[in-house]
Write a protein that holds these residues in place. Structure first.
Motif, PDB file in Angstrom:
ATOM      1  N   LEU A 198       0.830  -1.199   0.000  1.00 35.10           N
ATOM      2  CA  LEU A 198       0.000   0.000   0.000  1.00 35.10           C
ATOM      3  C   LEU A 198       0.871   1.258   0.000  1.00 35.10           C
ATOM      4  CD1 LEU A 198      -2.884  -0.978   2.454  1.00 35.10           C
ATOM      5  CD2 LEU A 198      -3.087  -0.469   0.003  1.00 35.10           C
ATOM      6  N   ASP A 199       1.919   1.162   0.806  1.00 36.54           N
ATOM      7  CA  ASP A 199       2.846   2.292   0.862  1.00 36.54           C
ATOM      8  C   ASP A 199       3.430   2.571  -0.523  1.00 36.54           C
ATOM      9  OD1 ASP A 199       2.401   2.698   3.470  1.00 36.54           O
ATOM     10  OD2 ASP A 199       4.314   1.877   4.207  1.00 36.54           O
ATOM     11  N   GLN A 200       3.815   1.435  -1.138  1.00 36.70           N
ATOM     12  CA  GLN A 200       4.429   1.581  -2.466  1.00 36.70           C
ATOM     13  C   GLN A 200       3.419   2.147  -3.465  1.00 36.70           C
ATOM     14  OE1 GLN A 200       5.911  -2.342  -3.134  1.00 36.70           O
ATOM     15  NE2 GLN A 200       7.961  -1.860  -2.363  1.00 36.70           N
ATOM     16  N   ARG A 207       3.858   9.841  -6.932  1.00 37.90           N
ATOM     17  CA  ARG A 207       4.778  10.132  -8.017  1.00 37.90           C
ATOM     18  C   ARG A 207       4.005  10.463  -9.301  1.00 37.90           C
ATOM     19  NH1 ARG A 207       7.983   5.710  -7.343  1.00 37.90           N
ATOM     20  NH2 ARG A 207       7.386   4.802  -9.327  1.00 37.90           N
ATOM     21  N   PHE A 208       2.937   9.711  -9.489  1.00 37.83           N
ATOM     22  CA  PHE A 208       2.123   9.902 -10.681  1.00 37.83           C
ATOM     23  C   PHE A 208       1.422  11.264 -10.659  1.00 37.83           C
ATOM     24  CE2 PHE A 208      -1.629   8.663 -13.419  1.00 37.83           C
ATOM     25  CZ  PHE A 208      -0.881   8.555 -14.577  1.00 37.83           C
ATOM     26  N   GLU A 209       0.923  11.596  -9.460  1.00 34.04           N
ATOM     27  CA  GLU A 209       0.244  12.887  -9.342  1.00 34.04           C
ATOM     28  C   GLU A 209       1.218  14.036  -9.563  1.00 34.04           C
ATOM     29  OE1 GLU A 209      -1.911  12.737  -5.696  1.00 34.04           O
ATOM     30  OE2 GLU A 209      -3.485  11.459  -6.570  1.00 34.04           O
ATOM     31  N   PHE A 211       3.821  13.794 -11.349  1.00 36.35           N
ATOM     32  CA  PHE A 211       4.083  13.762 -12.787  1.00 36.35           C
ATOM     33  C   PHE A 211       3.005  14.542 -13.545  1.00 36.35           C
ATOM     34  CE2 PHE A 211       2.258  11.402 -16.435  1.00 36.35           C
ATOM     35  CZ  PHE A 211       3.179  11.737 -17.413  1.00 36.35           C
ATOM     36  N   ILE A 212       1.767  14.340 -13.104  1.00 36.62           N
ATOM     37  CA  ILE A 212       0.669  15.032 -13.792  1.00 36.62           C
ATOM     38  C   ILE A 212       0.812  16.550 -13.622  1.00 36.62           C
ATOM     39  CG2 ILE A 212      -1.827  15.432 -13.770  1.00 36.62           C
ATOM     40  CD1 ILE A 212      -2.074  12.422 -13.048  1.00 36.62           C
ATOM     41  N   ALA A 213       1.136  16.928 -12.375  1.00 40.94           N
ATOM     42  CA  ALA A 213       1.294  18.358 -12.111  1.00 40.94           C
ATOM     43  C   ALA A 213       2.409  18.925 -12.984  1.00 40.94           C
ATOM     44  CB  ALA A 213       1.604  18.574 -10.641  1.00 40.94           C
ATOM     45  N   GLU A 214       3.503  18.186 -13.041  1.00 41.21           N
ATOM     46  CA  GLU A 214       4.639  18.655 -13.850  1.00 41.21           C
ATOM     47  C   GLU A 214       4.306  18.633 -15.334  1.00 41.21           C
ATOM     48  OE1 GLU A 214       7.837  16.182 -12.650  1.00 41.21           O
ATOM     49  OE2 GLU A 214       8.265  17.389 -10.851  1.00 41.21           O
ATOM     50  N   LEU A 215       3.498  17.630 -15.697  1.00 40.24           N
ATOM     51  CA  LEU A 215       3.144  17.487 -17.105  1.00 40.24           C
ATOM     52  C   LEU A 215       2.405  18.735 -17.600  1.00 40.24           C
ATOM     53  CD1 LEU A 215       3.018  15.557 -19.592  1.00 40.24           C
ATOM     54  CD2 LEU A 215       0.774  14.848 -18.769  1.00 40.24           C
ATOM     55  N   GLY A 216       1.485  19.183 -16.751  1.00 41.19           N
ATOM     56  CA  GLY A 216       0.726  20.377 -17.123  1.00 41.19           C
ATOM     57  C   GLY A 216       1.653  21.537 -17.437  1.00 41.19           C
ATOM     58  N   VAL A 217       2.581  21.762 -16.516  1.00 43.66           N
ATOM     59  CA  VAL A 217       3.522  22.870 -16.681  1.00 43.66           C
ATOM     60  C   VAL A 217       4.405  22.641 -17.918  1.00 43.66           C
ATOM     61  CG1 VAL A 217       5.447  24.075 -15.592  1.00 43.66           C
ATOM     62  CG2 VAL A 217       3.508  23.314 -14.222  1.00 43.66           C
ATOM     63  N   ASN A 218       4.850  21.381 -17.995  1.00 42.83           N
ATOM     64  CA  ASN A 218       5.738  20.981 -19.090  1.00 42.83           C
ATOM     65  C   ASN A 218       5.137  21.227 -20.452  1.00 42.83           C
ATOM     66  OD1 ASN A 218       8.299  20.040 -19.087  1.00 42.83           O
ATOM     67  ND2 ASN A 218       7.752  18.188 -17.966  1.00 42.83           N
ATOM     68  N   LEU A 219       3.881  20.812 -20.566  1.00 44.48           N
ATOM     69  CA  LEU A 219       3.232  20.931 -21.869  1.00 44.48           C
ATOM     70  C   LEU A 219       2.987  22.384 -22.224  1.00 44.48           C
ATOM     71  CD1 LEU A 219       0.678  17.989 -21.807  1.00 44.48           C
ATOM     72  CD2 LEU A 219       2.799  18.132 -23.095  1.00 44.48           C
ATOM     73  N   ILE A 220       2.733  23.184 -21.201  1.00 46.05           N
ATOM     74  CA  ILE A 220       2.476  24.598 -21.477  1.00 46.05           C
ATOM     75  C   ILE A 220       3.750  25.298 -21.901  1.00 46.05           C
ATOM     76  CG2 ILE A 220       1.901  26.800 -20.360  1.00 46.05           C
ATOM     77  CD1 ILE A 220      -0.198  25.095 -18.750  1.00 46.05           C
ATOM     78  N   HIS A 221       4.835  24.949 -21.191  1.00 45.15           N
ATOM     79  CA  HIS A 221       6.061  25.710 -21.447  1.00 45.15           C
ATOM     80  C   HIS A 221       6.928  25.172 -22.577  1.00 45.15           C
ATOM     81  CE1 HIS A 221       5.601  28.664 -18.376  1.00 45.15           C
ATOM     82  NE2 HIS A 221       5.256  27.725 -17.522  1.00 45.15           N
ATOM     83  N   SER A 222       6.590  23.967 -23.016  1.00 43.89           N
ATOM     84  CA  SER A 222       7.491  23.391 -24.022  1.00 43.89           C
ATOM     85  C   SER A 222       7.302  24.089 -25.358  1.00 43.89           C
ATOM     86  CB  SER A 222       7.199  21.904 -24.186  1.00 43.89           C
ATOM     87  OG  SER A 222       5.985  21.736 -24.850  1.00 43.89           O
ATOM     88  N   GLU A 223       8.378  24.158 -26.087  1.00 44.32           N
ATOM     89  CA  GLU A 223       8.308  24.660 -27.456  1.00 44.32           C
ATOM     90  C   GLU A 223       7.495  23.653 -28.250  1.00 44.32           C
ATOM     91  OE1 GLU A 223       9.744  27.448 -28.808  1.00 44.32           O
ATOM     92  OE2 GLU A 223      10.134  27.996 -26.720  1.00 44.32           O
ATOM     93  N   THR A 224       6.795  24.124 -29.220  1.00 43.86           N
ATOM     94  CA  THR A 224       5.928  23.191 -29.935  1.00 43.86           C
ATOM     95  C   THR A 224       6.734  22.105 -30.648  1.00 43.86           C
ATOM     96  OG1 THR A 224       5.863  24.776 -31.721  1.00 43.86           O
ATOM     97  CG2 THR A 224       3.982  24.738 -30.249  1.00 43.86           C
ATOM     98  N   GLU A 225       7.983  22.435 -30.984  1.00 39.54           N
ATOM     99  CA  GLU A 225       8.820  21.419 -31.644  1.00 39.54           C
ATOM    100  C   GLU A 225       9.082  20.239 -30.711  1.00 39.54           C
ATOM    101  OE1 GLU A 225      10.229  24.734 -31.445  1.00 39.54           O
ATOM    102  OE2 GLU A 225       9.034  25.155 -33.246  1.00 39.54           O
ATOM    103  N   ASP A 226       9.139  20.554 -29.393  1.00 43.43           N
ATOM    104  CA  ASP A 226       9.447  19.510 -28.419  1.00 43.43           C
ATOM    105  C   ASP A 226       8.205  18.732 -28.007  1.00 43.43           C
ATOM    106  OD1 ASP A 226      11.867  20.673 -28.544  1.00 43.43           O
ATOM    107  OD2 ASP A 226      11.677  21.764 -26.642  1.00 43.43           O
TER     108      ASP A 226
END
Lengths: 754, 139
Positions: A198-200, A207-209, A211-226
């Motif tokens: 359960l701990d794991q 970690r997933f959450e 990741f999701i939070a970072e993903l939001g930021v990541n997708l917004i800030h990434s250059e469209t080429e990336d």
């Protein structure tokens, strides 16, 4: 844990649990009660990461208490095909690990036993040798020294999560107490393992959450080429988290009749199918699309359980080996545009409701990212179009990034013969340097006015230095700030420079011609006015004296009658002279005689002969010096000029001892003839005026006032010059005539023939 | 006796005017000047106190200083400010006439001036001087 380092590990175990009641000597078996008590405390207090150590120690104690060879734990995982995975083992020192003994047993062979275990029943084999060699339970132990086995189920939350086992290399008759002990210990370990799991899970979820939070930021800030790379790594993360085998994005065509997989992640060892999943036809009423179109998540826990209407989907899933899958709709403006897909190839699995909701969120993030990319692509395309347009419509369109000062110039068009100006691609400073210094301040003023927002447009004409062209050229520069920041400061400026040099020159030439025409027109008007006035003059005289004549005839004053008639006659003569000379004047340049070489001396002599009478009458002495040189021109006209000049000289000569001196100087291909008299002279103020039409300095003198203007026109028509030199009244007058000389050969021919 | 200044460069025109004036009677005396510069010099040097000028007949086209310019100069001198100036012109252009009035002309006559016009003019002149109570001394 191997037996060789068992004691040191046990020691660590002891040390790290110093606050507990010390374990008795590790090599000595504990009493069952003590063991259970210690374990309870240990499992509760231990950190998750230390659970393995506690388990291992427990296993050792179980071996020692029960006097067996090995104690171990097999864990069962959902979907597994083999009996179990041995996760922990303790063996007596000197014996070989049998870690893999059970791991190779196909689960399917043990369905009965598994059911027993699930029901909480232990599996005990007192002596394997007592079983027949064909018995399925003896199979795993064929090459093993193991003689007896006891497997007790570990049950947590009503689920069989594994077994705890004892093996001995000798036959053992398993006692109920041993089974009981093992059951208790198994339950405790199961609890600990479950807690760890359960701990794991929690950790993974966190970690997933994250990741999701970072993903939001990541997708917004990434250059469209990336973006593609980001999406790909994201779906990889999702796949790992869900323990899936494939994770992919598929986009629907506009008509929603086809789907394409655009991004795919596959677990190592799982074949990629992106190439196969292109242009897959889908019906709008197909099983998945119907649901996806409404924004619903489609989960398929087992492909074999799909309803009959999903037959085509089933075929596809089977074709690519998918056992279970889930589809998350990508919705844009409430319309389905594609899906995030998760597929399980190895074993069918279902996704927890919590994870499903997280995946819905991620899918929406992807939609936003795609949408942003599309917008940016569109923006870029329109910008490209704009630049192309700039290039097409003007020579030098430019895009000025104001904060950096960088200026992007469109290339000049290929058809243009204008000089290239690549030098100015780069910086505003270069542009400043290329402006004509006289125009710079004006341009700067206009530009600043616009940058400060005080004018709607920037438009200014100035001279610009081109590469490879020595002179400045006029340009029309127009543009405007297209972007400002929150503070209203200009960020971006778009404009175009149009080369207007030629058209401006044409304009200037036009203006010059118009001015010239206007001046000519005015001159003509003045001429007409003057002519009409001077022509009127004799008519006025005539009509005036005719009026007077009437009165005189009444009075019969003969003297007055004759006087009036004489005045009328004079006026008619004057009128005739005026008309003749005006006609003469108008002929110059329009009607011309033959152009012939004329020896100057001969020409002047001829002219003098024609005024022989008046010269004699005033007893004027003429001093004619040799006049060298030959000119080319209309003989009659030129002679007229000299005659006129002589007549003037005679007219204004001193009444007594009059003298006229004629001389010439030849220099630089020109002959300057000077006719000097010792007459009244002319005030320098009037030196130019006397050449004007009808200009007479002495109103009482004879003449029409046309003579000298006629002379000037004739001389100028011959490319020469006529002017007067006189220091003033009473000092005589010098009339100067300069004409172009022609080569000596003509001169010689001329003089010899004459 | 009225003193009239005739400024006219055309000898024939001047002669005609002299004829008319002579016919009017011997209470008129005329001085003839043939160019603008000479006329201006004359005006600068004449003795208005003892030999006033009662009328100036001024041709517009004159050598050296033209009629309009001369008229402006006449009007700029206090001594000649009140002398009536009648412009003699061969032009009937409105702008020439306007320009003459603007420069200070009192009247204008289009050449050739007939005898009856001169009569009329002299009548006006005498009444002008009468009104101004500055009857010239009779000879």
């Amino acid at each position: 844990m191997s037996s060789s380092d068992q004691s040191s590990n046990s020691h660590d175990f002891l040390e790290s649990s110093a606050h507990l009641v010390a374990w008795p000597g590790t090599t000595k078996p504990l009493s069952i009660e003590t063991l259970i008590a210690k374990m309870c405390a240990e499992f509760v207090r231990r950190e998750t990461k230390d659970v393995d150590a506690a388990i291992n120690l427990t296993l050792e104690q179980l071996v020692r208490i029960n006097n067996v060879s090995r104690c171990y734990i097999l864990e069962f995982k959902p979907g597994q095909t083999l009996l179990g995975q041995q996760t922990h083992e303790w063996i007596l020192p000197g014996l070989t690990s049998r870690m893999s003994e059970f791991q190779s047993i196909p689960l399917a062979d043990f369905m009965t036993e598994l059911k027993m275990l699930r029901d909480g029943m232990p599996l005990a084999i007192n002596d394997i040798h007592a079983l027949s060699p064909e018995h399925k339970l003896s199979r795993p132990f064929q090459d093993s020294p193991t003689r007896s086995v006891l497997l007790v189920p570990m049950i947590a939350a009503d689920q069989l999560i594994g077994v705890i086992g004892l093996s001995a290399n000798h036959p053992v008759i398993w006692q109920p107490q041993t089974i009981q002990l093992l059951t208790i210990v198994g339950e405790m370990i199961a609890g600990a393992l479950e807690k760890r799991q359960l701990d794991q899970k929690l950790e993974s979820r966190l970690r997933f959450e994250k990741f999701i939070a970072e993903l939001g930021v990541n997708l917004i800030h990434s250059e469209t080429e990336d973006l593609d790379a980001k999406i790909k790594s994201s779906i990889g993360f999702i796949g790992e988290y869900l323990e899936a085998d494939r994770c992919y994005i598929m986009m629907a065509s506009k008509e929603k009749d086809l789907v394409n997989v655009t991004h795919e992640w596959t677990r190592d060892g799982i074949p990629a199918v992106i190439d196969k999943l292109q242009q897959i036809p889908i019906g709008p009423n197909s099983y998945t699309v119907r649901q996806l179109d409404q924004g619903k998540v489609v989960t398929i826990p087992d492909v074999e359980l799909l309803p009959p209407e999903a037959e085509s989907l089933k075929l596809i899933m089977r074709a690519i080996g998918t056992k279970a899958s889930a589809y998350f709709p990508m919705m844009y403006h409430e319309k389905w545009i594609g899906s995030l897909g998760v597929a399980f190839v190895r074993t069918p699995r279902s996704i927890s409701p919590d994870d499903l909701s997280l995946l819905v969120l991620i899918t929406q993030m992807f939609v936003n990212a795609f949408q942003r990319k599309e917008m940016e692509d569109k923006l870029r395309a329109s910008e490209q179009r704009f630049r192309l347009m700039l290039e097409a419509i003007t020579e030098y369109g430019y895009d000025w990034d104001i904060p950096s000062g960088n200026v992007f110039y469109t290339r000049r068009s290929m058809q243009s013969a204008r000089p290239d100006r690549q030098e100015y691609n780069g910086n505003l400073k270069d542009w400043c340097k290329s402006i004509h210094p006289d125009d710079f301040d004006r341009v700067q003023k206009v530009l600043n006015e616009h940058l400060e927002g005080r004018s709607r447009f920037y438009e200014v004409e100035y001279r610009m230095k081109y590469v490879g062209v020595p002179d400045y050229r006029w340009v029309l520069d127009r543009g405007m700030v297209v972007q400002r920041n929150d503070k209203g400061e200009p960020l971006r400026f778009l404009g175009a420079e149009l080369d207007i040099h030629d058209s401006r020159q044409i304009q200037e030439e036009r203006e010059r011609l118009i001015a010239e025409l206007a001046s000519k027109n005015q001159e003509l008007e003045q001429f007409t006015y003057t002519v009409s006035h001077d022509l009127k003059s004799p008519l006025i005289t005539i009509s005036g004296f005719i009026g007077a004549l009437k009165e005189d005839l009444k009075s019969g004053n003969e003297e007055l009658i004759y006087d009036a008639i004489a005045e009328i006659q004079n006026a008619t003569v004057k009128m005739r002279l005026l008309l003749d000379q005006l006609l003469d004047l108008s002929r110059i340049g329009r009607v011309s005689g033959k152009i012939v070489p004329i020896a100057i001396h001969e020409l002047v002599s001829e002219a003098l002969r024609s005024v022989d009478g008046p010269l004699k009458a005033k007893s004027i002495q003429v001093d004619l010096q040799p006049l060298p040189g030959t000119v080319e021109g209309d003989r009659v006209r030129l002679q007229e000029v000299f005659q006129n000049v002589f007549e003037n000289a005679i007219k204004f000569c001193s009444p007594t001892g009059g003298r006229i001196c004629v001389s010439a100087i030849k220099s630089g291909g020109e002959i300057t003839i000077s006719i000097r008299d010792n007459g009244i002279g002319i005030d320098p103020v009037y030196h130019e005026k006397i050449f004007g039409l009808f200009e007479k300095l002495d109103p009482m003198s004879e003449g029409t006032g046309i003579g000298l203007s006629l002379c000037r026109r004739i001389i100028e028509h011959h490319g020469g010059k006529i002017w007067v030199e006189s220091t003033g009244v009473g000092r005589g007058t010098s009339m100067k005539i300069r004409l172009k000389a022609i080569s000596g050969r003509h001169e010689k021919t001329e003089t010899t023939t004459d | 006796m009225y003193h009239i200044l005739l400024i006219e460069d055309n000898p024939a025109h001047a002669k005609l005017m002299f004829r008319h004036l002579t016919k009017m009677g011997d209470y008129l005396r005329a001085t003839h000047l043939t160019d603008g510069e000479a006329a201006y010099d004359y005006l600068l040097n004449c003795d208005f106190a003892h030999d006033p000028i009662h009328l100036i007949l001024l041709d517009l086209r004159l050598p050296r200083i033209d009629g309009i310019e001369l008229l402006r100069r006449i009007r700029s001198k206090p001594i000649s400010l009140q002398v009536p100036v009648v412009v003699l012109t061969s032009s009937e252009r409105d702008e020439d006439i306007r320009e003459a009035y603007a420069a200070g002309a009192n009247s204008y006559l289009v050449k050739p001036v007939a005898y009856d016009k001169v009569q009329e003019l002299i009548e006006q002149l005498t009444s002008y001087w009468f009104q101004h109570n500055r009857m010239p001394s009779m000879p």
